[in-house]
Design an enzyme around this catalytic site. Structure first.
Site, PDB file in Angstrom:
ATOM      1  N   HIS A  23       0.803  -1.181  -0.197  1.00 28.89           N
ATOM      2  CA  HIS A  23       0.259   0.135  -0.325  1.00 28.89           C
ATOM      3  C   HIS A  23       0.933   1.885  -0.090  1.00 28.89           C
ATOM      4  CE1 HIS A  23      -2.843   2.784   2.214  1.00 28.89           C
ATOM      5  NE2 HIS A  23      -3.264   3.118   1.105  1.00 28.89           N
ATOM      6  N   ASP A  31       7.694   6.506 -20.767  1.00 32.75           N
ATOM      7  CA  ASP A  31       8.091   5.734 -22.201  1.00 32.75           C
ATOM      8  C   ASP A  31       9.123   5.592 -22.736  1.00 32.75           C
ATOM      9  OD1 ASP A  31       9.866   8.141 -22.435  1.00 32.75           O
ATOM     10  OD2 ASP A  31       8.211   9.546 -22.527  1.00 32.75           O
ATOM     11  N   ASP A  69      -4.784   3.943  -4.741  1.00 32.57           N
ATOM     12  CA  ASP A  69      -4.487   4.955  -2.751  1.00 32.57           C
ATOM     13  C   ASP A  69      -5.758   5.562  -2.757  1.00 32.57           C
ATOM     14  OD1 ASP A  69      -3.986   5.410  -0.453  1.00 32.57           O
ATOM     15  OD2 ASP A  69      -1.994   5.396  -0.714  1.00 32.57           O
ATOM     16  N   MET A  79       3.719  13.884 -15.224  1.00 24.57           N
ATOM     17  CA  MET A  79       4.975  14.518 -15.509  1.00 24.57           C
ATOM     18  C   MET A  79       4.864  16.028 -16.179  1.00 24.57           C
ATOM     19  SD  MET A  79       8.344  13.740 -17.745  1.00 24.57           S
ATOM     20  CE  MET A  79       9.745  12.645 -17.002  1.00 24.57           C
ATOM     21  N   TYR A 125      10.961  12.919 -12.365  1.00 21.78           N
ATOM     22  CA  TYR A 125      12.301  11.876 -11.445  1.00 21.78           C
ATOM     23  C   TYR A 125      13.062  11.577 -10.615  1.00 21.78           C
ATOM     24  CZ  TYR A 125      13.044  12.723 -17.137  1.00 21.78           C
ATOM     25  OH  TYR A 125      12.836  13.088 -18.700  1.00 21.78           O
ATOM     26  N   TYR A 143       6.163  13.715 -22.264  1.00 25.72           N
ATOM     27  CA  TYR A 143       5.118  13.965 -21.719  1.00 25.72           C
ATOM     28  C   TYR A 143       4.148  12.936 -21.257  1.00 25.72           C
ATOM     29  CZ  TYR A 143       7.742  18.415 -20.521  1.00 25.72           C
ATOM     30  OH  TYR A 143       8.910  18.771 -20.771  1.00 25.72           O
ATOM     31  N   ASN A 145       4.888  10.653 -19.718  1.00 24.65           N
ATOM     32  CA  ASN A 145       4.776   9.170 -18.356  1.00 24.65           C
ATOM     33  C   ASN A 145       4.053   9.453 -16.893  1.00 24.65           C
ATOM     34  OD1 ASN A 145       7.808   8.309 -19.363  1.00 24.65           O
ATOM     35  ND2 ASN A 145       7.815  10.523 -19.248  1.00 24.65           N
TER      36      ASN A 145
END
Length: 156
Positions: A23, A31, A69, A79, A125, A143, A145
């Site tokens: 959890h 990508d 969650d 991102m 990152y 972009y 991700n």
């Protein structure tokens, strides 16, 4: 793979990683250009998913097996563009794929509404370096991700 109910793009290694996640652990679906192996040296497991053309397909498959969650404000983070990229107008935001991610998350969670958490590229990152696993796809969407926070299964 030969298991009922497991989407065919989920490899045995990914299935094992999903089962081992707890959890609040994060999974990054990245990508083809994402520095997964560099970040993987700092901690997260890297699983290659070469041939998976769209991050959204992998996200939908993963969310058939785990819940998001419900105890954090944004269990789906994307991102976001750097301020410099925004000033240059490299891409028009929001990207169409971002809405796809919201739709996939909502569909997988019995209609529960989700909003995206926007995390600037270099901060993304840093957060990815602390993820449990990074799944590296062949997607080339700039972009695109996404990071998911694993939830708990409902009590039976």
């Amino acid at each position: 793979m030969g298991l009922k109910g497991v989407p065919s793009i989920i490899s045995p290694d990914l299935l094992k990683a999903l089962a081992e996640m707890g959890h609040g652990d994060n999974i990054v679906i990245a990508d083809a250009h994402f520095p997964a192996h560099s970040l993987g040296r700092r901690g997260p497991l890297v699983i290659r998913a070469d041939g998976v053309k769209y991050i959204a397909d992998m996200m939908a498959a993963i969310l058939k097996l785990i819940d998001l969650d419900a105890y954090v404000p944004n269990p789906v983070k994307i991102m976001d563009l750097t301020d410099d990229d925004k000033k240059k107008g490299i891409l028009k935001t929001p990207l169409p794929v971002w809405q796809q991610y919201i739709d996939i998350a909502s569909k997988s969670s019995n209609g529960q509404k989700f909003s995206l958490g926007y995390v600037e590229r270099f901060e993304f990152y840093e957060q990815a370096a602390g993820a449990f696993v990074i799944v590296l796809t062949s997607d080339t969407t700039l972009y695109g991700n996404v990071m998911l926070s694993k939830g708990v299964l409902p009590v039976e």
